[in-house]
Enzyme design. Structure first.
Site, short mmCIF file in Angstrom:
data_model
loop_
_atom_site.label_atom_id
_atom_site.label_comp_id
_atom_site.label_asym_id
_atom_site.label_seq_id
_atom_site.Cartn_x
_atom_site.Cartn_y
_atom_site.Cartn_z
CD GLN A 105 39.10 47.72 53.05
OE1 GLN A 105 38.54 47.06 52.17
NE2 GLN A 105 38.83 48.99 53.26
CE1 TYR A 177 30.32 44.00 51.98
CE2 TYR A 177 31.87 45.82 52.10
CZ TYR A 177 31.06 44.98 51.35
OH TYR A 177 31.00 45.12 49.99
NE ARG A 229 37.26 53.44 53.07
CZ ARG A 229 36.72 53.47 51.85
NH1 ARG A 229 36.04 52.43 51.40
NH2 ARG A 229 36.87 54.52 51.08
N GLY A 321 39.86 57.12 44.69
CA GLY A 321 39.46 55.80 44.26
C GLY A 321 39.17 55.77 42.78
NE ARG A 322 33.70 57.48 42.70
CZ ARG A 322 32.67 58.26 43.02
NH1 ARG A 322 31.59 58.26 42.26
NH2 ARG A 322 32.71 59.05 44.07
#
Length: 375
Positions: A105, A177, A229, A321-322
């Site tokens: 990424q 971002y 993304r 993810g988590r």
């Protein structure tokens, strides 16, 4: 037992690049805070990836900055110079050890960069508008030359990903971002070709995609994944609306990407701007462009049943993810029919067993409500 998860465990081939995954599970990109000060990876980070390299058909790294001016947090890895190639190769190699596809990424933090991490202690963005958070620095508006240099830097980072042995890159256009900052009417108040109308605010994201694809085309000697993304909405007013995001998603779909990864905390959650709008943001994007490019669904998915439910919408890939922090052998246990053995809480005594780097571990234990903890 595994017959219940036929869809989840089936193979998938990206229609554009032709890259084939052994299953529909993706490891979501998760910040580790564990790179070295020079942007290289650490032994702890490599161990963390090795512990999880059997748990998905495709593994996406923590984001790597494309320029030192875009370093978004302490301990972030870099893809900003050829000096990073040995470090990037270490990551690609460990992710691919057991046959999974490895995706880097690539990222620029823009106004979200901590000033202390930047060469000149000054963040930059589309416009000189501070983020709506306590103590946020007002960024310096980027010059047109800096914008062009940053677009080129994304392409160079993608070229390094090819040379380091990755199977793809994911352009980080989400989570507030820099790329999202150019798309957002909150952070982009420009009046030149890079801002103003919706179409002009799309210019930077689309230019980055073009630069990445061009670099990959020149560098890759085999098929190579290029994904993007995206965050669906913003709370700010003015801020990104779902209507604007659907327009960007459609524009991205015609760019010839391999996938669109919809970044939300809960796959099934509705609008953050309108509580009466309860339809899943990822499903809305899928309905708009799902016939043009694959969508990756993510957000609060922990069990294989939940993953299958996401896939039942027609979305072909599901990212965890988590859950993969808590249970690094999630996919292996699903394949073996040992679903009941999947851990659902982070055991606060198991850092060593889970191979989670200390900076990330400390963050997990202090981030209230993000993970269920077992004491």
């Amino acid at each position: 037992m595994t017959e219940k998860y036929t869809n989840l465990l089936s193979s998938f081939k990206f229609p554009l690049s032709g890259v084939k995954l052994d299953n529909r599970v993706v490891m979501a990109p998760m910040t580790t805070f564990s790179g070295n000060d020079d942007g290289t990876t650490s032994d702890e980070e490599i161990s963390y990836y090795r512990e999880r390299n059997r748990t998905a058909g495709m593994l996406i790294t923590a984001c790597a900055y494309v320029l030192p001016q875009g370093k978004g947090f302490h301990g972030q890895i870099g893809a900003h110079s050829d000096e990073m190639l040995p470090s990037l190769k270490r990551i690609a190699d460990v992710l691919k050890e057991n046959g999974a596809k490895a995706v880097l990424q690539i990222h620029h933090g823009g106004r979200m960069c901590p000033p202390e991490e930047l060469p000149d202690k000054q963040s930059v963005s589309a416009s000189a508008v501070a983020a709506l958070r306590e103590g946020a620095q007002t960024p310096r508006e980027m010059t047109e030359q800096e914008i062009e240099e940053t677009i080129t830097a994304y392409g160079e980072a993608a070229r390094r990903a090819v040379e380091a042995g990755f199977d793809g890159v994911e352009i980080h256009g989400a989570n507030t971002y820099l790329i999202q900052q150019f798309f957002s009417p909150h952070s982009n108040r420009r009046t030149d070709k890079w801002g103003g109308s919706l179409e002009k605010r799309m210019s930077f994201p689309l230019a980055v995609v073009d630069a990445v694809k061009s670099a990959v085309y020149k560098a890759a000697k085999k098929t190579f994944i290029v994904g993007y993304r995206i965050s669906p909405e913003e709370m700010e007013n003015p801020g990104i609306t779902m209507q604007e995001t659907l327009a960007l998603a459609e524009a991205l779909a015609f760019e010839g990407l391999d996938y669109l990864h919809v970044s939300v905390m809960n796959f099934w959650a509705g609008s953050m701007r309108d509580e009466k709008d309860v339809e899943s943001r990822a499903e809305l994007i899928y309905q708009k462009v799902g016939k043009l490019l694959p969508i990756i669904g993510v957000g609060s998915i922990s069990s294989p049943e939940q993953a299958e439910e996401v896939l039942s919408t027609g979305i072909p890939l599901v990212a965890l993810g988590r859950e993969l922090l808590i249970e690094p052998h999630w996919l292996e246990k699903v394949k073996a029919g040992n679903v009941e053995q999947i851990e659902k809480e982070l055991d606060i005594h198991n850092q060593a067993k889970l191979n989670i780097p200390t900076p990330l571990w400390n963050s997990l234990l202090t981030r209230t409500g993000w993970l269920p903890l077992k004491e």
